[in-house]
Design a protein around this motif. Sequence first.
Motif, PDB file in Angstrom:
ATOM      1  N   GLU A 284       0.858  -1.189   0.000  1.00  0.00           N
ATOM      2  CA  GLU A 284       0.000   0.000   0.000  1.00  0.00           C
ATOM      3  C   GLU A 284       0.886   1.227   0.000  1.00  0.00           C
ATOM      4  OE1 GLU A 284      -3.139  -0.447   3.035  1.00  0.00           O
ATOM      5  OE2 GLU A 284      -2.907   1.722   3.321  1.00  0.00           O
ATOM      6  N   TYR A 285       0.501   2.228  -0.785  1.00  0.00           N
ATOM      7  CA  TYR A 285       1.189   3.518  -0.751  1.00  0.00           C
ATOM      8  C   TYR A 285       0.128   4.590  -0.624  1.00  0.00           C
ATOM      9  CZ  TYR A 285       3.660   7.682  -2.192  1.00  0.00           C
ATOM     10  OH  TYR A 285       4.176   8.947  -2.217  1.00  0.00           O
ATOM     11  N   SER A 286       0.350   5.553   0.245  1.00  0.00           N
ATOM     12  CA  SER A 286      -0.652   6.617   0.368  1.00  0.00           C
ATOM     13  C   SER A 286       0.024   7.940   0.700  1.00  0.00           C
ATOM     14  CB  SER A 286      -1.678   6.270   1.448  1.00  0.00           C
ATOM     15  OG  SER A 286      -1.019   5.869   2.621  1.00  0.00           O
ATOM     16  N   ALA A 287      -0.675   9.008   0.395  1.00  0.00           N
ATOM     17  CA  ALA A 287      -0.193  10.355   0.720  1.00  0.00           C
ATOM     18  C   ALA A 287      -1.390  11.158   1.195  1.00  0.00           C
ATOM     19  CB  ALA A 287       0.423  10.990  -0.512  1.00  0.00           C
ATOM     20  N   HIS A 288      -1.164  12.041   2.136  1.00  0.00           N
ATOM     21  CA  HIS A 288      -2.286  12.798   2.708  1.00  0.00           C
ATOM     22  C   HIS A 288      -1.717  14.069   3.328  1.00  0.00           C
ATOM     23  CE1 HIS A 288      -6.032  13.435   4.972  1.00  0.00           C
ATOM     24  NE2 HIS A 288      -6.549  12.437   4.282  1.00  0.00           N
ATOM     25  N   ALA A 289      -2.489  15.160   3.241  1.00  0.00           N
ATOM     26  CA  ALA A 289      -2.068  16.390   3.920  1.00  0.00           C
ATOM     27  C   ALA A 289      -2.198  16.186   5.424  1.00  0.00           C
ATOM     28  CB  ALA A 289      -2.960  17.536   3.479  1.00  0.00           C
ATOM     29  N   VAL A 290      -1.406  16.934   6.181  1.00  0.00           N
ATOM     30  CA  VAL A 290      -1.509  16.860   7.637  1.00  0.00           C
ATOM     31  C   VAL A 290      -1.138  18.237   8.203  1.00  0.00           C
ATOM     32  CG1 VAL A 290       0.787  15.785   7.778  1.00  0.00           C
ATOM     33  CG2 VAL A 290      -0.719  15.566   9.705  1.00  0.00           C
ATOM     34  N   SER A 291      -1.836  18.627   9.274  1.00  0.00           N
ATOM     35  CA  SER A 291      -1.542  19.921   9.899  1.00  0.00           C
ATOM     36  C   SER A 291      -0.184  19.843  10.595  1.00  0.00           C
ATOM     37  CB  SER A 291      -2.581  20.262  10.969  1.00  0.00           C
ATOM     38  OG  SER A 291      -3.868  20.197  10.443  1.00  0.00           O
ATOM     39  N   THR A 292       0.441  21.001  10.784  1.00  0.00           N
ATOM     40  CA  THR A 292       1.737  20.989  11.482  1.00  0.00           C
ATOM     41  C   THR A 292       1.563  21.118  12.987  1.00  0.00           C
ATOM     42  OG1 THR A 292       1.891  23.364  11.250  1.00  0.00           O
ATOM     43  CG2 THR A 292       3.004  22.030   9.568  1.00  0.00           C
ATOM     44  N   GLY A 293       0.335  21.420  13.427  1.00  0.00           N
ATOM     45  CA  GLY A 293       0.111  21.561  14.872  1.00  0.00           C
ATOM     46  C   GLY A 293       0.366  22.975  15.353  1.00  0.00           C
ATOM     47  N   ASP A 294       0.491  23.910  14.409  1.00  0.00           N
ATOM     48  CA  ASP A 294       0.675  25.300  14.794  1.00  0.00           C
ATOM     49  C   ASP A 294      -0.679  25.840  15.246  1.00  0.00           C
ATOM     50  OD1 ASP A 294       1.102  28.034  14.957  1.00  0.00           O
ATOM     51  OD2 ASP A 294       2.642  27.960  13.395  1.00  0.00           O
ATOM     52  N   ILE A 295      -0.730  26.339  16.459  1.00  0.00           N
ATOM     53  CA  ILE A 295      -2.012  26.780  17.011  1.00  0.00           C
ATOM     54  C   ILE A 295      -2.581  27.968  16.229  1.00  0.00           C
ATOM     55  CG2 ILE A 295      -1.288  28.455  18.794  1.00  0.00           C
ATOM     56  CD1 ILE A 295      -3.147  26.559  20.663  1.00  0.00           C
ATOM     57  N   LYS A 296      -1.699  28.661  15.494  1.00  0.00           N
ATOM     58  CA  LYS A 296      -2.177  29.789  14.683  1.00  0.00           C
ATOM     59  C   LYS A 296      -3.097  29.318  13.560  1.00  0.00           C
ATOM     60  CE  LYS A 296       2.091  32.272  15.031  1.00  0.00           C
ATOM     61  NZ  LYS A 296       3.127  31.663  14.249  1.00  0.00           N
ATOM     62  N   ALA A 297      -3.029  28.015  13.233  1.00  0.00           N
ATOM     63  CA  ALA A 297      -3.850  27.504  12.132  1.00  0.00           C
ATOM     64  C   ALA A 297      -5.275  27.162  12.579  1.00  0.00           C
ATOM     65  CB  ALA A 297      -3.195  26.262  11.532  1.00  0.00           C
ATOM     66  N   LEU A 298      -5.542  27.212  13.874  1.00  0.00           N
ATOM     67  CA  LEU A 298      -6.907  26.893  14.330  1.00  0.00           C
ATOM     68  C   LEU A 298      -7.924  27.812  13.654  1.00  0.00           C
ATOM     69  CD1 LEU A 298      -6.015  24.896  16.559  1.00  0.00           C
ATOM     70  CD2 LEU A 298      -7.297  26.251  18.190  1.00  0.00           C
ATOM     71  N   PRO A 299      -9.104  27.303  13.314  1.00  0.00           N
ATOM     72  CA  PRO A 299     -10.129  28.187  12.732  1.00  0.00           C
ATOM     73  C   PRO A 299     -10.420  29.352  13.676  1.00  0.00           C
ATOM     74  CG  PRO A 299     -10.835  25.892  12.642  1.00  0.00           C
ATOM     75  CD  PRO A 299      -9.567  25.921  13.442  1.00  0.00           C
TER      76      PRO A 299
END
Length: 440
Positions: A284-299
């Motif tokens: 299996e091979y997969s790719a996916h976006a992931v957040s960096t955990g920067d709190i500034k990115a919170l909605p």
Amino acid sequence: MEDKFDVIIVGGGIAGLSAAMTLARGNAKFLLIERGEFCGAKNVSGGVLWGNDLAKLVPKYWKEEGGYERFVNHRRLTFMDDQSAFSVDFKSAHFDAPPYTGVTVLRSVFDAWLAGKVQEAIESSEHPDESFLATDILVEEVLQENGKVIGIRAGEERFYADCVILAEGVNNLLTRQIGLEKAYVPVDHMAIGVKEVLKLDASRLQDRFQLTGRSGLTNEFVGACSEGVEGGGFLYTNSDSISLGLVLGLKDLKEKEKTPYDVLNTFKQHPAVAAMIHGAETVEYSAHAVSTGDIKALPSELYKDGVLIAGEAAHLLLNAGKAIQGMDFAMRSGILAAETAIEGKKAGDFSSSMLKNYRTALENSYVLKDMRSFQDAVHLLHQQEMFSAIPNMICDFGRQFFTISGEPTPKASKMMQASIKRHSSYWDLVKLGLKGAKSL
Ligand SMILES: Cc1cc2nc3c(=O)[nH]c(=O)nc-3n(C[C@H](O)[C@H](O)[C@H](O)COP(=O)(O)OP(=O)(O)OC[C@H]3O[C@@H](n4cnc5c(N)ncnc54)[C@H](O)[C@@H]3O)c2cc1C
């Protein structure tokens, strides 16, 4: 299927299924909509599910068939240069007893299993025929009236609810549609994860990684594994396979003109990794976006009239070097969102002044507490030295320290001085050390 529910959940990943389980237990009528053919079909993670919320959702899950792959009792952090690997290794029998500190999962198996458990909970609830898990349906629009969310549209079909929980994951188009997040997330708040699942006969896997029963190993990597790109690697053991991958900063990847798959190939060829995956076949091979955990990115907010945002749709994730925590954050936030909706049902109030209790509950939980406490560590991990100078220096020292050459051996302090000189400077190290000590 009736078309007005207490709650509609968009997304049958970890956050959505955790919300659904909580709603079923709370006897709420809900509809969960998942775009994949089945829950887990579209989902990717490394993946270790940390913490103990799973035991709350499925008591004694470790006695069940299926679900998780292995429990984690052996952890390793490896610094790499081109040829060497220097590891900090920790194994403890303290981690052998359930509920475990972490379990490895394959999402296509785990999410489908959890969906089965939610279905069982629906069947034992007061409304067995009025709550549904619907798959293979894409939600295209969140319906609003006078600024209040009232339901969703999927194709020509409209479904209405007192409250919608958006648990759509990192590609949070619906969260953006209702104005809780800007249309474009800055690229430095996003990373890309690439992963292979490599099949290896269970007995070879057990021998190779010294595993007994259902115990498992997690190994994180930093340094040459990412070819100097901001990010790191991981290797996790499953029942009869290995999950191997990288999480790489999108901005840095672009600036260094590298492609994730090429970096993964180089990682696989590193002598320390090649030996661990030898003879295993990529299935299996997969790719996916992931957040960096920067709190500034919170909605801008995690709720508004008639709606709550849970999981990575709200960029709830922490990667402070010790582990990636996205699934446990998704689980806890899904549970808290559903508990808030149940409170709303009791009070007959789904206005933002009631739903803000969700934000308060998250602030009081480890999710936002840890995201706030470890922000400096998240930022420290974005510093270039962490991906090249520091791992190179550690491996350089390791090579000197473990070499016996038939020549007089310098003291370790002299070796360390030489390594520092070759790869960094005292001043830079002191600065990093102070930051590290403060941030962790
Ligand atoms: C390579 C990689 C490694 C990782 N490793 C780890 C790890 O080891 N440990 C960890 O805790 N976390 C890890 N993470 C992060 C973790 O996978 C996520 O944080 C977690 O999956 C978020 O859960 P979620 O339920 O919020 O979103 P998801 O799991 O992404 O689920 C969202 C669901 O919503 C569905 N959906 C989206 N839009 C719609 C729509 N419009 N209509 C209907 N359905 C929709 C999707 O199909 C999906 O099923 C990793 C991520 C990556 C990419």
